[in-house]
Design a protein around this motif. Sequence first.
Motif, short mmCIF file in Angstrom:
data_model
loop_
_atom_site.label_atom_id
_atom_site.label_comp_id
_atom_site.label_asym_id
_atom_site.label_seq_id
_atom_site.Cartn_x
_atom_site.Cartn_y
_atom_site.Cartn_z
N HIS A 19 10.34 53.52 93.96
CA HIS A 19 9.23 53.86 94.57
C HIS A 19 8.15 53.72 95.42
N THR A 23 7.71 49.03 74.11
CA THR A 23 6.86 48.82 75.15
C THR A 23 6.57 48.07 75.73
N GLN A 58 9.53 49.18 78.28
CA GLN A 58 9.24 50.24 79.33
C GLN A 58 8.54 49.41 80.07
N LYS A 59 6.74 48.49 79.77
CA LYS A 59 6.50 48.68 80.98
C LYS A 59 7.19 47.29 82.12
N LYS A 60 8.23 46.77 81.96
CA LYS A 60 9.59 46.52 82.48
C LYS A 60 9.81 47.33 83.78
N ASP A 61 10.07 48.36 82.73
CA ASP A 61 11.06 49.84 83.96
C ASP A 61 9.99 49.86 85.05
N LYS A 62 9.35 50.16 83.90
CA LYS A 62 7.81 51.37 85.13
C LYS A 62 8.32 49.92 86.04
N ARG A 63 7.61 49.34 85.81
CA ARG A 63 6.69 48.02 87.09
C ARG A 63 8.26 47.81 88.18
N THR A 64 9.14 48.01 87.91
CA THR A 64 10.44 48.14 88.79
C THR A 64 10.49 50.09 89.34
N ASN A 65 10.78 50.42 88.46
CA ASN A 65 10.95 51.90 89.22
C ASN A 65 9.02 52.24 90.30
N ALA A 66 8.03 51.68 89.65
CA ALA A 66 6.93 51.75 91.08
C ALA A 66 7.41 50.68 92.51
#
Length: 62
Positions: free
Chosen positions: A23, A9, A12-20
């Motif tokens: 985009h 998790t 996953q949070k780190k990936d979600k932040r970078t993706n945000a």
Amino acid sequence: MNRRKKIVTKFQKKDKRTNAKLHKSKKPSYVSKAEREKLEKLTDEKVEQTTEQTAEPEAEQQ
């Protein structure tokens, strides 16, 4: 299992932040009602100034 879940998790949070960050939203930022009125006044003043400037040379030609 809990330790593995925490690690997953976390990534996953780190990936979600970078993706945000990659985009960004194309939605225009919010402009308050007071700010819109100020901008409208400024544009009205600019339009009046430009019409006055274009009217002056016409008066000189006649």
